[in-house]
Design a protein around this motif. Sequence first.
Motif, PDB file in Angstrom:
ATOM      1  N   THR A   1       0.911  -1.206  -0.019  1.00 46.65           N
ATOM      2  CA  THR A   1       0.070  -0.081  -0.018  1.00 46.65           C
ATOM      3  C   THR A   1       0.815   1.195   0.015  1.00 46.65           C
ATOM      4  O   THR A   1       0.643   2.412  -0.603  1.00 46.65           O
TER       5      THR A   1
ATOM      6  N   ASN B   1       2.126   4.043  -3.771  1.00 49.02           N
ATOM      7  CA  ASN B   1       2.328   5.500  -4.119  1.00 49.02           C
ATOM      8  C   ASN B   1       2.849   6.106  -5.118  1.00 49.02           C
ATOM      9  O   ASN B   1       2.985   7.044  -5.801  1.00 49.02           O
TER      10      ASN B   1
ATOM     11  N   LEU C   1      -4.983   0.380  -2.907  1.00 54.62           N
ATOM     12  CA  LEU C   1      -4.921   1.795  -3.580  1.00 54.62           C
ATOM     13  C   LEU C   1      -4.089   2.530  -2.974  1.00 54.62           C
ATOM     14  O   LEU C   1      -3.719   2.537  -1.427  1.00 54.62           O
TER      15      LEU C   1
ATOM     16  N   GLU D   1      -3.232   5.691  -1.145  1.00 56.17           N
ATOM     17  CA  GLU D   1      -4.059   6.436  -0.578  1.00 56.17           C
ATOM     18  C   GLU D   1      -3.425   7.977  -0.750  1.00 56.17           C
ATOM     19  O   GLU D   1      -4.232   8.972  -1.070  1.00 56.17           O
ATOM     20  N   ASP D   2      -2.137   7.893  -0.548  1.00 53.01           N
ATOM     21  CA  ASP D   2      -1.631   9.258  -0.555  1.00 53.01           C
ATOM     22  C   ASP D   2      -1.708   9.942  -1.823  1.00 53.01           C
ATOM     23  O   ASP D   2      -1.873  11.151  -2.166  1.00 53.01           O
TER      24      ASP D   2
ATOM     25  N   ILE E   1      -3.735   9.369  -4.037  1.00 49.72           N
ATOM     26  CA  ILE E   1      -5.409   9.752  -4.300  1.00 49.72           C
ATOM     27  C   ILE E   1      -5.688  10.908  -3.575  1.00 49.72           C
ATOM     28  O   ILE E   1      -6.235  12.103  -4.373  1.00 49.72           O
ATOM     29  N   ARG E   2      -5.124  11.046  -2.472  1.00 48.86           N
ATOM     30  CA  ARG E   2      -5.464  12.116  -1.566  1.00 48.86           C
ATOM     31  C   ARG E   2      -4.724  13.703  -2.446  1.00 48.86           C
ATOM     32  O   ARG E   2      -5.891  14.605  -2.443  1.00 48.86           O
TER      33      ARG E   2
ATOM     34  N   ARG F   1     -13.981   3.325  -1.239  1.00 49.24           N
ATOM     35  CA  ARG F   1     -12.893   3.409  -0.434  1.00 49.24           C
ATOM     36  C   ARG F   1     -12.434   4.675  -0.605  1.00 49.24           C
ATOM     37  O   ARG F   1     -12.172   5.281   0.590  1.00 49.24           O
ATOM     38  N   ILE F   2     -12.424   5.367  -1.599  1.00 50.16           N
ATOM     39  CA  ILE F   2     -12.028   6.857  -1.346  1.00 50.16           C
ATOM     40  C   ILE F   2     -12.955   7.920  -0.436  1.00 50.16           C
ATOM     41  O   ILE F   2     -12.453   8.700  -0.058  1.00 50.16           O
TER      42      ILE F   2
ATOM     43  N   TRP G   1     -12.352   7.556   2.975  1.00 49.05           N
ATOM     44  CA  TRP G   1     -11.264   8.357   3.625  1.00 49.05           C
ATOM     45  C   TRP G   1     -11.659   9.691   3.882  1.00 49.05           C
ATOM     46  O   TRP G   1     -10.669  10.524   4.122  1.00 49.05           O
TER      47      TRP G   1
END
Length: 534
Positions: free
Chosen positions: A213, A217, A261, A263-264, A266-267, A289-290, A293
Amino acid sequence: MDKLLLSGNEAIARGAWEAGCRVGTGYPGTPSTEILESLTDYDGVMTEWSVNEKVALEVGIGAALAGARTLVTMKHVGLNVAADPLFTSSYIGVKGGLVIACADDPSMHSSQNEQDNRNYAYHAKLPMLEPADSEEAKDFTKLAFEISEAYDTPVILRSTTRISHSQSVVTTGPRAELPSTEGFTRDVRKYVMIPAYAKLRHVEVEKRLGRITADANTFEINRVEMGDTKIGFITSGIAYTYVRELYPGASVLKLGMVHPLPEDLIRRFVDSVDRVFVVEELDPFFEMRIKAWGLEVEGKQHLPILGELNPDRIREALEKAGVASEKTIHGGIKNGFQLPPRPPALCPGCPHRTVFQKLHDKGLKVTGDIGCYTLGALPPFSAMDTCVDMGASVTVAQGIEIAEGEAHKRDTVAVIGDSTFAHSGISGLINAAYNGRHGLVIVLDNGTTAMTGMQPNPFSGERIDHSESFQLDYEKLAAAVGISAENYRMVDAYKPSDIEEAVTDLGERSGMSLLVVKGTCVILKQKLKKRSAA
Ligand SMILES: Cc1ncc(C[n+]2csc(CCOP(=O)(O)OP(=O)(O)O)c2C)c(N)n1
């Protein structure tokens, strides 16, 4: 380096070969079948059709534990059959890379459901890659082997019908020269999943998932294409291609790894654009999932959850959401030429026709199965009353018999094809004989797995490369599972009176009966003729 025009399935096979893959197993199923068939054409890879997907994956696990890079192929519902070894293989890990190429079928062009197999990656805690064209199909397959070995995990490569069956240009490379494997070596705490060891392995699985995970990124296959910051898309696979066609100037986050996914990443992407749409086929897998968050994205409130996406569907949905597409694409389903509907039907001359005519005339209830013969459900025969999954003809009939009890009129027969019988019908038959049931099972043996394009199976006497193999003997099998000699019969599919007589006689007998109706598939006959002339 050469450029070749390859389908997604051919490209996956090419990628496996270039990655130094030594073993390929699988069970046919549209749209995945050609992967293993193409791999068979390469030197240096041992391929075989397994009797079902669970077996294919278990053989694959063994080969990977012995150090060989191994590809296992199946269609989406095949992963349901293979789910048991899948989940535990996540704990055991690999030695040689293990890649499971699995093709979903949105819109059910050739399937009984349209499940979204990204959910399996989450559920089994496995990485999953999803290519968007043939070039990526090849590259991602190679990368999947590398990830598999780097993180000690099986990797799922997800395709869909459009990717598997569309052709695009692929740049080919040489085969990796890998050292020969040292074979299987003992590692009891890693390979023997008794609870004491499995508990320890689960800890490793969670650590591994955390590592992947974090690394996701910075994986190059998760790519931001920055454009207009007013609108952004998060997407993957074929949906990426549609988005790019419709909105060439927009910002896009293309996910090559769809689980876990990044996460960082996508953020950061969501923060950098005003309005973000998640465009994904089938389930709101990314979107859920998004949103969990706490990020604000839009998706399935505009876009369909059912069936394949295409540029027209995406454009229409997003126009309603207030986003005009930058391009008008001609030739989509809506604007394009509409072909007249052509409902499927059994081939003229198909050996299965006579049986269905007889079952129709006799007014019997028919528990059916999956194959060409499922078309016996349609007019003019209308001779099939249930069809659930592979093997269920034999078992659903037993459930009906049990529930009806004394009232059961012995008017239900099970109908199943030869490949399906070998896949999972035999275990149902054992169950029936063991539990003292009384039904008739009819195997429609056309000498091949016709539905998926004529693959051999254990009743055909031939293997994937057309080499000769032993042929499973129905009569001995019947005796072995507890069917008496009087309750077994084999008849010619082109002799209607023999079929009629056998169905009447066996249907009335006490205990389980097995009738094999043999007649070679008409299309197989033509193929065999061509092959012998070549
Ligand atoms: C679990 C699963 N794996 C694979 C398939 C794809 N598939 C559909 S029918 C079939 C077998 C058909 O062969 P057979 O039973 O011999 O019948 P035929 O088409 O030759 O009449 C296969 C492999 C599926 N539907 N489900």
